[in-house]
Each structure stands twice: as structure tokens, then as C-alpha cells.
Design a protein around this motif. Structure first.
Motif, PDB file in Angstrom:
ATOM      1  N   THR A 106      44.019  23.907  22.568  1.00  0.00           N
ATOM      2  CA  THR A 106      43.358  22.706  21.864  1.00  0.00           C
ATOM      3  C   THR A 106      42.752  22.994  20.606  1.00  0.00           C
ATOM      4  O   THR A 106      42.318  24.113  20.203  1.00  0.00           O
ATOM      5  CB  THR A 106      42.070  22.704  22.803  1.00  0.00           C
ATOM      6  OG1 THR A 106      42.717  22.028  24.017  1.00  0.00           O
ATOM      7  CG2 THR A 106      41.209  21.350  22.359  1.00  0.00           C
ATOM      8  N   GLN A 128      46.272  19.598  23.201  1.00  0.00           N
ATOM      9  CA  GLN A 128      45.079  18.907  23.015  1.00  0.00           C
ATOM     10  C   GLN A 128      44.562  19.156  21.745  1.00  0.00           C
ATOM     11  O   GLN A 128      44.244  19.937  20.978  1.00  0.00           O
ATOM     12  CB  GLN A 128      43.942  19.266  23.982  1.00  0.00           C
ATOM     13  CG  GLN A 128      44.282  19.318  25.451  1.00  0.00           C
ATOM     14  CD  GLN A 128      44.214  17.943  26.097  1.00  0.00           C
ATOM     15  OE1 GLN A 128      43.897  16.974  25.617  1.00  0.00           O
ATOM     16  NE2 GLN A 128      44.771  17.824  27.066  1.00  0.00           N
ATOM     17  N   VAL A 130      41.053  17.471  19.699  1.00  0.00           N
ATOM     18  CA  VAL A 130      39.579  16.736  19.820  1.00  0.00           C
ATOM     19  C   VAL A 130      39.058  16.940  18.448  1.00  0.00           C
ATOM     20  O   VAL A 130      38.409  17.786  17.893  1.00  0.00           O
ATOM     21  CB  VAL A 130      38.866  17.541  20.706  1.00  0.00           C
ATOM     22  CG1 VAL A 130      37.531  16.663  21.016  1.00  0.00           C
ATOM     23  CG2 VAL A 130      39.607  17.893  22.241  1.00  0.00           C
ATOM     24  N   GLN A 183      48.348  15.267  23.104  1.00  0.00           N
ATOM     25  CA  GLN A 183      47.237  14.226  23.586  1.00  0.00           C
ATOM     26  C   GLN A 183      45.866  14.471  22.511  1.00  0.00           C
ATOM     27  O   GLN A 183      45.428  15.357  22.255  1.00  0.00           O
ATOM     28  CB  GLN A 183      46.678  14.354  24.954  1.00  0.00           C
ATOM     29  CG  GLN A 183      45.650  13.513  25.262  1.00  0.00           C
ATOM     30  CD  GLN A 183      46.063  12.260  25.459  1.00  0.00           C
ATOM     31  OE1 GLN A 183      46.927  12.014  26.011  1.00  0.00           O
ATOM     32  NE2 GLN A 183      45.201  11.413  24.901  1.00  0.00           N
ATOM     33  N   HIS A 185      42.247  13.098  21.255  1.00  0.00           N
ATOM     34  CA  HIS A 185      41.032  12.482  21.592  1.00  0.00           C
ATOM     35  C   HIS A 185      40.162  12.385  20.135  1.00  0.00           C
ATOM     36  O   HIS A 185      39.808  13.227  19.709  1.00  0.00           O
ATOM     37  CB  HIS A 185      40.062  13.250  22.490  1.00  0.00           C
ATOM     38  CG  HIS A 185      40.546  13.313  23.820  1.00  0.00           C
ATOM     39  ND1 HIS A 185      40.373  12.483  24.911  1.00  0.00           N
ATOM     40  CD2 HIS A 185      41.496  14.522  24.292  1.00  0.00           C
ATOM     41  CE1 HIS A 185      41.185  12.948  25.921  1.00  0.00           C
ATOM     42  NE2 HIS A 185      41.771  13.977  25.779  1.00  0.00           N
ATOM     43  N   THR A 226      43.243   8.769  22.883  1.00  0.00           N
ATOM     44  CA  THR A 226      42.251   8.354  23.236  1.00  0.00           C
ATOM     45  C   THR A 226      41.159   8.073  22.288  1.00  0.00           C
ATOM     46  O   THR A 226      40.626   8.893  21.784  1.00  0.00           O
ATOM     47  CB  THR A 226      41.831   9.186  24.649  1.00  0.00           C
ATOM     48  OG1 THR A 226      42.939   9.571  25.622  1.00  0.00           O
ATOM     49  CG2 THR A 226      40.575   8.431  25.623  1.00  0.00           C
ATOM     50  N   HIS A 228      37.148   7.123  21.475  1.00  0.00           N
ATOM     51  CA  HIS A 228      35.772   7.328  22.267  1.00  0.00           C
ATOM     52  C   HIS A 228      34.782   6.891  21.111  1.00  0.00           C
ATOM     53  O   HIS A 228      34.311   7.538  20.578  1.00  0.00           O
ATOM     54  CB  HIS A 228      35.353   8.945  22.608  1.00  0.00           C
ATOM     55  CG  HIS A 228      36.493   9.460  23.218  1.00  0.00           C
ATOM     56  ND1 HIS A 228      36.418   9.706  24.852  1.00  0.00           N
ATOM     57  CD2 HIS A 228      37.691  10.297  23.252  1.00  0.00           C
ATOM     58  CE1 HIS A 228      37.415  10.156  25.425  1.00  0.00           C
ATOM     59  NE2 HIS A 228      38.183  10.417  24.583  1.00  0.00           N
ATOM     60  N   LEU A 250      31.456  15.548  27.559  1.00  0.00           N
ATOM     61  CA  LEU A 250      32.727  15.169  26.657  1.00  0.00           C
ATOM     62  C   LEU A 250      33.738  16.230  26.373  1.00  0.00           C
ATOM     63  O   LEU A 250      34.788  16.186  26.481  1.00  0.00           O
ATOM     64  CB  LEU A 250      32.346  14.436  25.399  1.00  0.00           C
ATOM     65  CG  LEU A 250      33.397  13.791  24.550  1.00  0.00           C
ATOM     66  CD1 LEU A 250      33.964  12.631  25.457  1.00  0.00           C
ATOM     67  CD2 LEU A 250      32.951  13.323  23.355  1.00  0.00           C
ATOM     68  N   SER A 253      35.472  17.322  29.743  1.00  0.00           N
ATOM     69  CA  SER A 253      36.679  16.268  29.769  1.00  0.00           C
ATOM     70  C   SER A 253      37.981  16.325  29.189  1.00  0.00           C
ATOM     71  O   SER A 253      38.875  16.229  29.458  1.00  0.00           O
ATOM     72  CB  SER A 253      36.043  14.865  29.863  1.00  0.00           C
ATOM     73  OG  SER A 253      37.146  13.936  29.992  1.00  0.00           O
ATOM     74  N   CYS A 254      37.726  16.236  27.492  1.00  0.00           N
ATOM     75  CA  CYS A 254      38.548  16.432  26.799  1.00  0.00           C
ATOM     76  C   CYS A 254      39.491  17.749  26.840  1.00  0.00           C
ATOM     77  O   CYS A 254      40.673  17.677  26.609  1.00  0.00           O
ATOM     78  CB  CYS A 254      38.085  16.206  25.150  1.00  0.00           C
ATOM     79  SG  CYS A 254      37.575  14.562  25.030  1.00  0.00           S
TER      80      CYS A 254
END
Length: 317
Positions: A106, A128, A130, A183, A185, A226, A228, A250, A253-254
Motif C-alpha cells: 500500500t 492499494q 490511499v 485499488q 482510495h 473509491t 471518500h 478509515l 478499512s482502506c
């Protein structure tokens, strides 16, 4: 060769390096956290304490790489210990990821660090990404087109003296490099910033629209993203989430796909109670004040109690 070491808060706060590698936990997820801009002091490492809290709350150990850009060049110039430009730095990070051999990777950051999280997340094929309040481009022409003037001097500096490699439109990089495993976020406020607000935005940030929302929409166009949005935050969305006790949930979750138990909110402070009383005197409806308190993370019961208490308080003569 960068060496892993057991990091603690003191070491992270006092280190003179631009990159730190925490002790390696074989097979655990890896988080690469990028620091945000600082014009008056050297940029700090970011998210170390939050990631330690996530480990404690989830029981899941994490591998960690902390990176900062001491030149405030949106991670395009030299990062000591990694490289002199983006492609060199990406290659050095790629080698670190290979050595750590995590179960997943991530990338994480806010503001300037968010740009790096998206850029290096795509270059490293991270699972990931974020990003809190990222720009989607560093291009002068696009900045003027969108009236994105907050960090225009940085963009002009990169254009006038280009580094050995660079990526100046993250939406284009998404189209070129994102895979079916990527993915993203994107966490952002939608309230317009006022001049000088939020710490990391410049005094030019006086728009009637929120530019972070525009950047998020540009990046979201590639698909596996996604959004937010937080309507009661401006650019400093991480601080807003800390203030409203939502940041840890948060991140859990991410990064890990976990749902943590909600964090208990502190009692409504005297400053908030004074704010309620002032707004009641100005004629605001109690229901509106309750809604605002809830939007800042307070419970319905505590919000109603604060408004009722302000109503019942004796009026000043």
C-alpha cells in the motif's frame, strides 16, 4: 544499501535521513508512507504513529517504509538514499519491496505525499493506493486552465528545470499503468478552503469550489477508485478525520479491509459549547447545530444535550 531497523517515535522524529525502513516482518503487508510539504521546516515523516496504532488495533503487524521529500518538489527531485529523480527512486523502492517480500503493498500520503502515493503506487504496481487530497497534475498549462494556483510555483520550477524523469499528469499515468489489481482510495474534503487555511495550501487557495474534489474526479475516471468525500473539510482532510475520531477506522478499512469498532468521541468541549451558544443567540435553529455537531463526529445524544444545555443556560444581562 538501506538497512531495516526497529523504528520508534523518537528515531522517526530525530532522523536526518530521507527514507527509513522499519524492521521486516516476513509475509506481512507493506505500507510506504510519503510525507507532506513543509515550507518553513524540513518535511516530517508521516503516518508512523497511525500505522503503529493500526497494528495494535488490528493485531496485524505491518512492514513500513517512510519517505520524505526534503526539497518539496513533489517527489520529483533527489530523495537521498533512493534516487535523483522519479524513475531512480521508483527502482530503489522496487528493490526494497522485493527484499521485504510483503503479502501486499500500500502507498499512503496526504497532499504532496498523496501525489507521491498515487505516482509511486502506480509505478510499483501497489495493490492499494490511499491518497488524502492529492493533486492530479503538476502541469502549468493545466493548472492555469483549471485555475489551480495553490502550488503553481512548484510546477513552474519543475517545468523550467526538469528532473531526469517525471510524471506530470496522474490521470494519464493511471490510464497507462493501472492494472486490474490496482485499488485506489481518494480521501478529500469538498468544502472550499479560505486563503491560507489548512496549513499546506498556499494563500492563493481562495476558490469558491473545492479543487481537491476536481482532482479526485479526474483520477476516478480510470475506474477502480473509491471516493471518500468529506463535506465539512477543506484540504486538511487528515486533520479533520483526526479531530472527528475517524482516521484510524478509515486506514484500517482502506489498508487491511477491516472494520474497527468506532472510537469513542470525547465530551463536547467548552469551545464547542460556546460555539453552540453563540449561534443560538444569532438565531440559528437548534436542529442545524445538532446536525453540524454530528457531522464533526459527536453522537446524536451528546449533540442534543449540548444544544439543550445552551438553551437552558441563563442569559447574560
Amino acid at each position: 544499501m538501506l538497512q531495516a531497523q526497529a523504528l520508534d517515535n523518537r528515531l522517526v522524529a530525530t532522523s536526518t535521513d530521507d527514507v527509513l525502513v522499519d524492521r521486516i516482518v516476513p509475509g506481512a503487508p507493506l505500507v510506504i508512507a510519503f510525507g507532506f510539504v513543509s515550507w518553513t521546516t524540513r518535511p516530517a515523516f508521516d503516518f508512523f504513529g497511525r500505522l503503529r496504532k493500526l497494528e495494535q488495533a488490528s493485531g496485524q503487524p505491518l512492514n513500513k517504509i517512510l519517505v520524505r521529500d526534503s526539497r518539496n518538489a513533489w517527489y520529483h527531485r533527489q530523495i537521498a538514499g533512493l534516487g535523483n529523480h522519479v524513475d531512480e527512486t521508483a527502482q530503489a523502492l522496487r528493490e526494497l519491496v522485493r527484499r521485504i517480500a510483503p503479502s501486499q503493498t500500500t502507498t499512503l500520503g496526504q497532499s504532496m505525499g498523496a501525489y507521491a502515493a498515487v505516482m509511486y503506487g502506480l509505478l510499483l504496481d501497489a495493490q492499494q493506493i490511499v491518497a488524502f487530497g492529492p493533486l492530479s497534475f503538476l502541469d502549468v498549462q493545466q493548472a492555469r486552465l483549471y485555475h489551480e494556483l495553490r502550488w503553481l510555483p512548484v510546477m513552474e520550477s519543475l517545468a523550467q528545470d526538469p528532473p531526469g524523469s517525471g510524471y506530470y499528469d496522474l490521470a494519464a499515468l493511471c490510464r497507462a499503468r493501472a492494472t486490474e489489481h490496482t485499488q485506489m482510495h481518494l480521501v478529500f474534503g469538498t468544502r472550499p478552503d479560505v486563503p491560507g487555511a489548512g496549513g499546506s495550501a498556499s494563500a492563493n487557495a481562495s476558490e469558491s469550489v473545492n479543487l481537491d474534489a476536481m482532482h479526485a474526479q479526474r483520477l476516478a475516471a480510470f475506474g477502480r477508485c473509491t471516493l471518500h468525500p468529506f463535506p465539512h473539510s477543506g484540504h486538511a482532510v487528515v486533520q479533520h478525520l483526526i479531530d472527528t475520531q475517524r482516521i484510524n477506522g478509515l486506514l484500517a478499512s482502506c489498508i487491511l479491509g477491516l472494520t474497527l469498532a468506532p472510537e469513542p468521541m470525547p465530551d463536547i468541549s467548552r469551545e464547542w459549547r460556546d460555539w453552540v451558544a453563540d449561534n443560538l443567540r444569532l438565531g440559528c435553529a437548534g436542529e442545524q447545530l445538532v446536525a453540524v455537531l454530528q457531522q464533526h463526529g459527536f453522537t446524536l445524544a451528546s449533540s442534543v444535550a449540548a444544544v439543550d444545555a445552551a438553551r437552558a443556560a441563563p442569559k447574560a444581562p
